[in-house]
Design a protein around this motif. Structure first.
Motif, mmCIF file in Angstrom:
data_model
loop_
_atom_site.group_PDB
_atom_site.id
_atom_site.type_symbol
_atom_site.label_atom_id
_atom_site.label_comp_id
_atom_site.label_asym_id
_atom_site.label_seq_id
_atom_site.Cartn_x
_atom_site.Cartn_y
_atom_site.Cartn_z
ATOM 1 N N LEU A 26 0.831 -1.213 0.000
ATOM 2 C CA LEU A 26 0.000 0.000 0.000
ATOM 3 C C LEU A 26 0.860 1.255 0.000
ATOM 4 C CD1 LEU A 26 -2.853 -0.960 2.491
ATOM 5 C CD2 LEU A 26 -3.153 -0.291 0.095
ATOM 6 N N LEU A 27 1.897 1.260 0.812
ATOM 7 C CA LEU A 27 2.796 2.417 0.872
ATOM 8 C C LEU A 27 3.552 2.593 -0.441
ATOM 9 C CD1 LEU A 27 4.269 1.950 4.474
ATOM 10 C CD2 LEU A 27 2.525 3.588 3.738
ATOM 11 N N ILE A 28 3.869 1.490 -1.104
ATOM 12 C CA ILE A 28 4.581 1.550 -2.386
ATOM 13 C C ILE A 28 3.691 2.131 -3.473
ATOM 14 C CG2 ILE A 28 5.466 0.092 -4.263
ATOM 15 C CD1 ILE A 28 6.719 -1.704 -2.119
ATOM 16 N N ILE A 29 2.420 1.746 -3.463
ATOM 17 C CA ILE A 29 1.517 2.143 -4.547
ATOM 18 C C ILE A 29 1.134 3.621 -4.466
ATOM 19 C CG2 ILE A 29 -0.845 1.848 -5.411
ATOM 20 C CD1 ILE A 29 -0.562 -1.120 -4.944
ATOM 21 N N VAL A 30 0.923 4.144 -3.268
ATOM 22 C CA VAL A 30 0.449 5.523 -3.131
ATOM 23 C C VAL A 30 1.542 6.509 -3.534
ATOM 24 C CG1 VAL A 30 -0.400 7.261 -1.506
ATOM 25 C CG2 VAL A 30 -1.158 4.891 -1.305
ATOM 26 N N LYS B 138 -0.272 13.599 -0.188
ATOM 27 C CA LYS B 138 -0.298 14.887 0.500
ATOM 28 C C LYS B 138 -1.538 15.684 0.096
ATOM 29 C CE LYS B 138 3.644 17.049 1.129
ATOM 30 N NZ LYS B 138 4.974 17.664 0.910
ATOM 31 N N LYS B 139 -1.908 15.614 -1.188
ATOM 32 C CA LYS B 139 -3.078 16.348 -1.654
ATOM 33 C C LYS B 139 -4.370 15.781 -1.071
ATOM 34 C CE LYS B 139 -3.402 17.359 -6.014
ATOM 35 N NZ LYS B 139 -3.369 17.204 -7.481
ATOM 36 N N ILE B 140 -4.493 14.458 -1.086
ATOM 37 C CA ILE B 140 -5.731 13.826 -0.635
ATOM 38 C C ILE B 140 -5.928 13.982 0.869
ATOM 39 C CG2 ILE B 140 -6.891 11.586 -0.359
ATOM 40 C CD1 ILE B 140 -5.758 10.772 -3.066
ATOM 41 N N THR B 141 -4.841 13.880 1.628
ATOM 42 C CA THR B 141 -4.946 13.941 3.080
ATOM 43 C C THR B 141 -4.838 15.366 3.615
ATOM 44 O OG1 THR B 141 -2.553 13.598 3.355
ATOM 45 C CG2 THR B 141 -3.980 11.637 3.328
ATOM 46 N N GLY B 142 -4.343 16.286 2.790
ATOM 47 C CA GLY B 142 -4.140 17.650 3.259
ATOM 48 C C GLY B 142 -2.860 17.826 4.052
ATOM 49 N N TYR B 143 -2.016 16.784 4.082
ATOM 50 C CA TYR B 143 -0.739 16.844 4.809
ATOM 51 C C TYR B 143 0.221 17.773 4.072
ATOM 52 C CZ TYR B 143 3.797 15.235 6.589
ATOM 53 O OH TYR B 143 5.059 15.170 7.124
ATOM 54 N N GLU C 102 -14.784 17.507 1.550
ATOM 55 C CA GLU C 102 -14.361 18.764 0.937
ATOM 56 C C GLU C 102 -12.942 18.677 0.384
ATOM 57 O OE1 GLU C 102 -15.322 22.185 -0.631
ATOM 58 O OE2 GLU C 102 -16.690 21.054 0.653
ATOM 59 N N THR C 103 -12.029 18.058 1.153
ATOM 60 C CA THR C 103 -10.639 17.931 0.706
ATOM 61 C C THR C 103 -10.542 17.065 -0.540
ATOM 62 O OG1 THR C 103 -9.813 18.162 2.969
ATOM 63 C CG2 THR C 103 -8.316 17.219 1.358
ATOM 64 N N LEU C 104 -11.188 15.892 -0.498
ATOM 65 C CA LEU C 104 -11.136 14.986 -1.645
ATOM 66 C C LEU C 104 -11.818 15.612 -2.854
ATOM 67 C CD1 LEU C 104 -10.360 12.249 -2.795
ATOM 68 C CD2 LEU C 104 -12.519 11.316 -1.917
ATOM 69 N N ARG C 105 -12.894 16.325 -2.628
ATOM 70 C CA ARG C 105 -13.623 16.967 -3.719
ATOM 71 C C ARG C 105 -12.735 17.969 -4.460
ATOM 72 N NH1 ARG C 105 -18.906 17.954 -5.153
ATOM 73 N NH2 ARG C 105 -19.324 19.947 -6.162
ATOM 74 N N SER C 106 -11.973 18.770 -3.713
ATOM 75 C CA SER C 106 -11.112 19.768 -4.348
ATOM 76 C C SER C 106 -10.005 19.098 -5.151
ATOM 77 C CB SER C 106 -10.512 20.699 -3.291
ATOM 78 O OG SER C 106 -9.667 19.990 -2.403
ATOM 79 N N VAL C 107 -9.452 17.983 -4.619
ATOM 80 C CA VAL C 107 -8.397 17.249 -5.341
ATOM 81 C C VAL C 107 -8.955 16.650 -6.621
ATOM 82 C CG1 VAL C 107 -6.852 15.251 -5.255
ATOM 83 C CG2 VAL C 107 -7.074 16.738 -3.255
ATOM 84 N N GLY D 84 -12.657 14.950 -26.973
ATOM 85 C CA GLY D 84 -13.428 15.855 -26.136
ATOM 86 C C GLY D 84 -13.160 15.651 -24.653
ATOM 87 N N PHE D 85 -14.053 16.174 -23.818
ATOM 88 C CA PHE D 85 -13.877 16.109 -22.361
ATOM 89 C C PHE D 85 -14.401 14.780 -21.820
ATOM 90 C CE2 PHE D 85 -15.206 16.783 -17.967
ATOM 91 C CZ PHE D 85 -14.082 17.392 -17.429
ATOM 92 N N ILE D 86 -13.481 13.996 -21.232
ATOM 93 C CA ILE D 86 -13.838 12.736 -20.571
ATOM 94 C C ILE D 86 -13.255 12.799 -19.166
ATOM 95 C CG2 ILE D 86 -13.566 10.236 -20.553
ATOM 96 C CD1 ILE D 86 -13.304 10.297 -23.554
ATOM 97 N N PRO D 87 -14.088 12.834 -18.126
ATOM 98 C CA PRO D 87 -13.560 12.992 -16.767
ATOM 99 C C PRO D 87 -12.640 11.845 -16.366
ATOM 100 C CG PRO D 87 -15.895 12.393 -16.724
ATOM 101 C CD PRO D 87 -15.556 12.698 -18.147
ATOM 102 N N LYS D 88 -11.359 12.176 -16.159
ATOM 103 C CA LYS D 88 -10.358 11.174 -15.792
ATOM 104 C C LYS D 88 -9.668 11.616 -14.508
ATOM 105 C CE LYS D 88 -7.919 11.249 -19.567
ATOM 106 N NZ LYS D 88 -6.847 10.844 -20.483
ATOM 107 N N TRP D 89 -9.458 10.648 -13.624
ATOM 108 C CA TRP D 89 -8.796 10.934 -12.358
ATOM 109 C C TRP D 89 -7.848 9.800 -12.028
ATOM 110 C CZ3 TRP D 89 -10.316 9.413 -6.923
ATOM 111 C CH2 TRP D 89 -9.546 10.101 -5.980
ATOM 112 N N GLY D 90 -6.689 10.118 -11.436
ATOM 113 C CA GLY D 90 -5.663 9.120 -11.181
ATOM 114 C C GLY D 90 -5.747 8.407 -9.847
ATOM 115 N N GLY D 91 -6.748 8.733 -9.017
ATOM 116 C CA GLY D 91 -6.854 8.059 -7.729
ATOM 117 C C GLY D 91 -5.674 8.384 -6.831
ATOM 118 N N THR D 92 -4.924 7.362 -6.414
ATOM 119 C CA THR D 92 -3.757 7.590 -5.560
ATOM 120 C C THR D 92 -2.513 7.938 -6.370
ATOM 121 O OG1 THR D 92 -3.180 5.227 -5.540
ATOM 122 C CG2 THR D 92 -4.642 6.024 -3.794
#
Length: 420
Positions: free
Chosen positions: A15-19, A25-30, A153-158, A172-180
């Motif tokens: 888990l630590l390797i993958i993140v 830092k962005k997702i947790t706000g750290y 709120e934090t996750l939403r902004s990320v 065109g626009f296709i909503p894509k997100w990279g997760g971790t």
């Protein structure tokens, strides 16, 4: 009981390797210093792994050549760092930290290559399951963006920031997100590793190949790659499927046909950029400054040679680990930052020069020569193809998978699965 504890610790390590550090830092706000916990955690659990013989250093005896090349890579990284501090006005923390991270990445590779076989099999299955949860997390974020499910709120902004940054595609626009992950290309690479892992698991027990659950997982991973329209991973997925499914029927005819299909896919995904480069080959700088993907990578390669032309020693030993970003950000401060680089394995040439790059190629060749099963060799080669067009070489989870592949391939070979 002890075996279950070891497995739990290994799951935490994966888990630590993958993140990705920046995404964490962005997702947790750290906002503090990210100390690469995957390295620290491995260091903390290593004594227990050795005591319980979950790690078997004796298995590395067969990899003497690989270990010697890794030691040479370590030396070249630190030597190039010293040269960078002499010849370049760079923050010393950049080349030294990059050298240390690279050193620990190779320790991760060797650690998973020397893991006891039972744990290697477990981790391969675990990787597939973690990939499935990553898939769910990513599409949870996308559904949150579309207003279907609530987000913090934090996750939403990320999620909103990332989707608006990387969702404009050729169609065109296709909503894509990279997760971790910071980029969907790296996410697609994880999906691809998981896709191959299902095939590798099927060589361990044939029933996995017939399992509806594993077939569903393969479909989801393939869907995720197609949805992200990764210019590197999607063509390689097609190539991998054609080789593994149709090699016995088509054999030599398959290679040119597969590369034709891959070329068509790449051109379709990047048609406008490629046409612009062909029409205006002298305007590479302008394309790079306007964030053209291909144009920017060609530009960084050209600038690397330009910087090296001032000092022949840097051509042979590199500009220094993570030094190129400093140089290019000083010349184009409003466009590029200190993390800017060229493309995948070419970054090795940037960092440690021609001698380092040749050593790196020998290392890859040595790893390939130690793989014995047909699927192991194919998996390693297509993984390299998937990484080569991407921005950097390479996140920790690539080193982890290569070490795991070496281990698992050896295990399958001992079981008599060489030709599978």
């Amino acid at each position: 009981m002890m075996s279950n504890l070891i497995k739990l610790l290994l799951v935490v390590e994966i888990l630590l390797i993958i993140v990705h550090p920046l995404q964490f830092k962005k997702i947790t706000g750290y906002s503090g210093l990210y100390f690469n916990p995957q390295f620290l955690f491995l260091f903390l659990i290593a004594p227990l792994l050795l005591y319980t013989r979950a790690l078997e250093p004796s298995k590395l005896v067969k990899y003497k050549q690989i270990i010697l090349l890794i030691l040479l890579m370590w030396f070249l990284y630190f030597f190039s760092s010293m040269l960078a501090l002499i010849f370049t006005d760079v923050n010393p923390a950049f080349p030294l930290s990059e050298s240390i991270v690279t050193m620990f990445n190779y320790i991760i590779l060797l650690s998973f290559a020397s893991l006891k076989e039972d744990y290697a099999v477990f981790i391969l299955k675990c990787l597939v399951i973690l990939g499935f949860f990553e898939f769910l997390f990513v599409y949870y974020g996308i559904l949150g963006f579309l207003g279907v499910v609530p987000l913090s709120e934090t996750l939403r902004s990320v999620v909103f920031e990332d989707i608006m940054r990387q969702s404009w595609t050729a169609v065109g626009f296709i909503p894509k997100w990279g997760g971790t992950f910071m980029e969907t290309q790296m996410l697609s690479t994880l999906y691809f590793l998981c896709y191959m892992s299902v095939d590798l698991i099927s060589l361990y027990k044939e029933e996995y190949n017939k399992s509806k659950f594993y077939k569903l997982l393969k479909f989801l991973f393939a869907f995720g790659i197609v949805y992200n329209m990764s210019k590197s991973t999607l063509p390689v997925l097609i190539l991998y499927i054609m080789i593994t499914k149709f090699w016995k029927k088509l054999k030599l005819f398959l290679v040119p046909f597969a590369f034709l299909i891959v070329s068509v896919v790449i051109f379709s995904l990047s048609r406008e950029e490629i046409i612009e480069i062909i029409k205006n080959p002298k305007n590479i700088e302008e394309l790079a400054l306007n964030y053209s993907s291909f144009g920017e990578r060609i530009f960084h390669i050209m600038k690397t040679f330009e910087f090296m032309s001032d000092n022949l020693l840097q051509f042979f030993f590199g500009l220094g680990p993570r030094v190129y970003g400093t140089l290019i950000s000083k010349e184009y401060p409003d466009v590029f930052g200190e993390y800017s680089n060229a493309i995948s394995a070419f970054n090795i040439f940037q960092n440690i020069g021609l001698i380092g790059f040749l050593t790196f190629m020998l290392l890859l060749l040595a790893i390939y020569s130690k793989l014995r099963t047909r699927l192991g060799k194919i998996s390693f080669l297509v993984l390299l193809l998937a990484i080569m067009p991407q921005v950097a070489w390479a996140p920790t989870f690539i080193y982890f998978f290569i070490g795991l592949l070496m281990n698992y391939d050896n295990y399958l070979n001992l079981k008599g699965g060489r030709n599978r």
